[in-house]
Design a protein around this motif. Structure first.
Motif, PDB file in Angstrom:
ATOM      1  N   GLY A  60     -30.508  20.845 -86.409  1.00  0.00           N
ATOM      2  CA  GLY A  60     -30.108  20.759 -87.804  1.00  0.00           C
ATOM      3  C   GLY A  60     -29.570  22.087 -88.272  1.00  0.00           C
ATOM      4  O   GLY A  60     -29.891  23.139 -87.717  1.00  0.00           O
ATOM      5  N   ASN A  61     -28.714  22.051 -89.293  1.00  0.00           N
ATOM      6  CA  ASN A  61     -28.174  23.284 -89.854  1.00  0.00           C
ATOM      7  C   ASN A  61     -29.110  23.779 -90.944  1.00  0.00           C
ATOM      8  O   ASN A  61     -29.484  23.021 -91.836  1.00  0.00           O
ATOM      9  CB  ASN A  61     -26.783  23.027 -90.440  1.00  0.00           C
ATOM     10  CG  ASN A  61     -25.827  22.479 -89.400  1.00  0.00           C
ATOM     11  OD1 ASN A  61     -25.662  23.057 -88.342  1.00  0.00           O
ATOM     12  ND2 ASN A  61     -25.218  21.340 -89.697  1.00  0.00           N
ATOM     13  N   ASN A 286     -27.286  15.322 -89.488  1.00  0.00           N
ATOM     14  CA  ASN A 286     -26.372  16.392 -89.106  1.00  0.00           C
ATOM     15  C   ASN A 286     -25.348  15.859 -88.124  1.00  0.00           C
ATOM     16  O   ASN A 286     -25.641  14.952 -87.328  1.00  0.00           O
ATOM     17  CB  ASN A 286     -27.128  17.555 -88.460  1.00  0.00           C
ATOM     18  CG  ASN A 286     -28.092  18.225 -89.421  1.00  0.00           C
ATOM     19  OD1 ASN A 286     -27.702  19.040 -90.235  1.00  0.00           O
ATOM     20  ND2 ASN A 286     -29.364  17.856 -89.321  1.00  0.00           N
ATOM     21  N   HIS A 288     -22.137  17.319 -85.418  1.00  0.00           N
ATOM     22  CA  HIS A 288     -21.539  18.487 -84.775  1.00  0.00           C
ATOM     23  C   HIS A 288     -20.253  18.060 -84.087  1.00  0.00           C
ATOM     24  O   HIS A 288     -20.225  17.028 -83.398  1.00  0.00           O
ATOM     25  CB  HIS A 288     -22.503  19.091 -83.758  1.00  0.00           C
ATOM     26  CG  HIS A 288     -23.861  19.420 -84.319  1.00  0.00           C
ATOM     27  ND1 HIS A 288     -24.130  20.609 -84.960  1.00  0.00           N
ATOM     28  CD2 HIS A 288     -25.016  18.699 -84.351  1.00  0.00           C
ATOM     29  CE1 HIS A 288     -25.398  20.612 -85.356  1.00  0.00           C
ATOM     30  NE2 HIS A 288     -25.951  19.465 -84.995  1.00  0.00           N
ATOM     31  N   SER A 319     -20.010  21.923 -88.118  1.00  0.00           N
ATOM     32  CA  SER A 319     -21.194  21.074 -88.281  1.00  0.00           C
ATOM     33  C   SER A 319     -21.295  20.599 -89.725  1.00  0.00           C
ATOM     34  O   SER A 319     -20.864  21.274 -90.651  1.00  0.00           O
ATOM     35  CB  SER A 319     -22.461  21.834 -87.891  1.00  0.00           C
ATOM     36  OG  SER A 319     -22.456  22.164 -86.516  1.00  0.00           O
ATOM     37  N   THR A 321     -23.930  18.722 -92.701  1.00  0.00           N
ATOM     38  CA  THR A 321     -25.298  18.401 -93.102  1.00  0.00           C
ATOM     39  C   THR A 321     -25.282  17.485 -94.319  1.00  0.00           C
ATOM     40  O   THR A 321     -24.523  17.714 -95.257  1.00  0.00           O
ATOM     41  CB  THR A 321     -26.089  19.678 -93.431  1.00  0.00           C
ATOM     42  OG1 THR A 321     -26.336  20.406 -92.230  1.00  0.00           O
ATOM     43  CG2 THR A 321     -27.424  19.348 -94.064  1.00  0.00           C
ATOM     44  N   SER A 323     -28.235  15.888 -96.877  1.00  0.00           N
ATOM     45  CA  SER A 323     -29.653  15.902 -97.250  1.00  0.00           C
ATOM     46  C   SER A 323     -30.056  14.587 -97.909  1.00  0.00           C
ATOM     47  O   SER A 323     -29.198  13.834 -98.392  1.00  0.00           O
ATOM     48  CB  SER A 323     -29.928  17.068 -98.200  1.00  0.00           C
ATOM     49  OG  SER A 323     -29.623  18.305 -97.585  1.00  0.00           O
TER      50      SER A 323
END
Length: 418
Positions: A60-61, A286, A288, A319, A321, A323
Motif C-alpha cells: 500500500g502507498n 491500491n 500499481h 501507484s 490509492t 481510501s
C-alpha cells in the motif's frame, strides 16, 4: 539509569508497532525477542517483489508528514538513510479535477501564523479563509461527535482539499469520522504550519525507509526478528501471562519477562480474553502500474471527481490509492485497473496503452475512525501486569497511521521499562 521493570520482553508482531516497541526496549537495556507469523517483517507496511510487474512494490502507498515526530525519532534511531523518505522542500499539495480539468496547488506558509489563508493563489479555488478557520471547531468536539457534527461538509474548501485530505488520514468517510481524531491530526500538522506539513513518501519502498533499517538495527543488538512463527494462544495465571503457545511449541514466560502483543486488532482480540478492541474496519485499494511517470509529474497528486484519489509518482511506477474503498472490493480487478489507468492518462495528459499492472486490496486496512470505534480502542496496559498492547488500533489519540503505530510501540516499551 534506573533498571527496567522487566529484564526481558517478547514482542509478538513485527509490523511498525512491534518494531518500534522492540527498538525502544533495546535502547533501555531490555533483552528482546521479536517474532512474527508472516514470511517478512513490516505488517501492512511490507514491500515485496511482484512478478506480474517485475518490480518491488509496497502493498500500500503510505504518506507521512514532516511534523510526524515518532517517524523522525524511529528513523533517526535505526539509522534509516535520509534519502529513503523524500518530498518537496515546502508544503505543497497538487490537485486535479478530472471533471472540469481544473488544477491547483495548496501551499501553506512555513510558519504557524497562517497568512497563506489570505492569499487566494495558495488556497483551493473558490474557497475562503473562514472555511479553513472553521476547523478550530473540531478542537471543542465531544468524544461522540463526528466531523459532520462540527462542520458543514460541503463547499469548495471541503470538496477540493479537506475531504480528500481527511479521507486519506482517517480512511473513513470524513463526515462520519471522529472529530477528535481529525483534530489530533490537524493540531500536529496544519496548526503548526507548513514546516510540519511537507508530504513525505518512502523511496524506493517502505521496507527501505522503515522496516529494513529497524530489522538490521535489532539484529546488530542481539534481537533478530524470527519470521514464520505464529502465536496460537496465551497462557494466563492470576495477573500474569505465563506461557506463549506458538505453532512450534509452548514457551514459558519468566517472572522478569514482559509480553508486548503487537498484532492486528482481530488477532489480539482472539488471544486476550474480553479485550475491548475495534470491530469495524475500512478497506484500502491500491493499484500499481509498471511505467515511469511523465517528466515533471508531482510526487503526489490528489484527484477530484475520480475513482482514484491519490497518484504516487515513483521513478519506476505510478501507484494509485483509494481510501475507505469497501465499495470496490467486489469490482473485477482488470476493470479497476482500466478505470485507474484511464484516470492516470487524463491526469497526466497522456495517451498510452495500459502497462503491466497490479491491484492490491486490503479488506481490513484500518479500524473505522468513527466515534464508536474510537471508544473501543484499548490502552497499552492490560489487567495482566506483564502484558502490553501495541498497534495503531490501540488508544494512541491518532487515527490508524504510521505515526500512530510507532507511538504505540513507544508507549508499550515505556510501560515495560517503567
Amino acid at each position: 539509569m534506573t533498571a527496567p521493570a522487566f529484564g526481558r520482553a517478547t514482542v509478538v508482531g513485527a509490523g511498525l508497532a512491534g518494531l518500534s516497541a522492540a527498538v525502544r526496549l533495546r535502547e533501555t537495556g531490555v533483552a528482546v525477542t521479536v517474532a512474527d507469523g508472516a514470511a517478512q517483517a513490516g505488517g501492512r507496511c511490507r514491500s515485496y517483489h511482484d512478478p506480474q510487474l517485475g518490480l518491488v512494490i509496497d502493498n500500500g502507498n503510505h504518506l507521512v508528514l514532516s511534523g510526524n515526530a515518532a517517524v523522525a525519532r524511529f528513523r533517526r534511531t535505526v539509522g534509516a538513510p535520509a534519502d529513503t523518505l523524500t518530498g518537496p522542500d515546502e508544503a505543497a499539495f497538487a490537485f486535479a479535477d478530472l471533471a472540469s480539468g481544473a488544477r491547483w496547488t495548496v501551499r501553506p506558509n512555513a510558519g504557524p501564523i497562517p497568512w497563506w489563508l489570505l492569499a487566494p493563489s495558495r488556497r483551493a479555488p473558490g474557497s475562503r479563509a473562514r472555511d479553513y478557520l472553521a476547523l478550530a471547531r473540531l478542537a471543542r468536539a465531544r468524544p461522540d461527535e463526528t466531523i459532520g457534527d462540527r462542520l458543514a461538509p460541503a463547499g469548495p474548501a471541503w470538496e477540493r482539499l479537506l475531504h480528500p485530505v481527511l479521507l486519506a488520514a482517517l480512511n473513513t468517510d470524513p463526515a462520519a469520522s471522529s472529530a477528535r481524531l481529525a483534530w489530533a491530526v490537524l493540531r500536529e500538522t496544519v496548526a503548526r504550519g507548513g514546516r510540519a506539513m511537507r508530504p513525505l513518501v518512502a523511496q524506493p519502498t517502505l521496507a527501505a525507509a522503515f522496516v529494513a533499517p529497524a530489522v538490521a538495527w535489532l539484529a546488530g543488538r542481539g534481537a533478530p526478528v524470527a519470521l514464520g512463527r505464529r502465536l496460537r494462544s496465551l497462557g494466563f495465571a492470576g495477573d500474569r501471562v505465563t506461557a506463549l503457545h506458538w505453532a512450534d511449541g509452548a514457551q514459558p514466560v519468566a517472572a522478569d519477562e514482559a509480553v508486548v502483543l503487537a498484532t492486528p486488532a482481530p488477532v489480539a482480540a482472539s488471544l486476550v480474553p474480553d479485550l475491548a478492541a475495534p470491530t469495524a474496519f475500512r478497506a484500502i485499494v491500491n493499484a500499481h502500474f509498471a511505467v515511469p511517470p511523465p517528466p515533471g509529474a508531482p510526487p503526489l497528486l490528489g484527484l477530484v471527481n475520480a475513482t482514484a484519489e491519490w497518484l504516487f509518482a515513483f521513478p519506476d511506477r505510478v501507484s494509485v490509492t483509494v481510501s475507505a474503498a469497501d465499495r470496490l472490493l467486489d469490482t473485477d480487478r482488470e476493470a479497476l485497473a482500466r478505470t485507474f489507468w484511464a484516470e492516470i492518462c487524463r491526469a497526466y495528459g497522456r495517451d498510452a496503452p495500459m502497462p503491466a499492472w497490479q491491484i492490491v486490496k486490503e479488506k481490513r486496512a484500518t479500524f473505522a475512525a468513527t466515534p464508536e470505534q474510537d471508544a473501543h480502542r484499548p490502552a497499552a496496559a492490560t489487567r495482566w501486569r506483564n502484558l502490553f498492547l501495541a498497534g495503531d488500533w490501540t488508544r494512541t489519540g491518532l487515527p490508524a497511521t504510521i505515526e500512530g503505530a510507532l507511538r504505540s510501540g513507544e508507549t508499550a516499551a515505556r510501560l515495560v521499562a517503567n
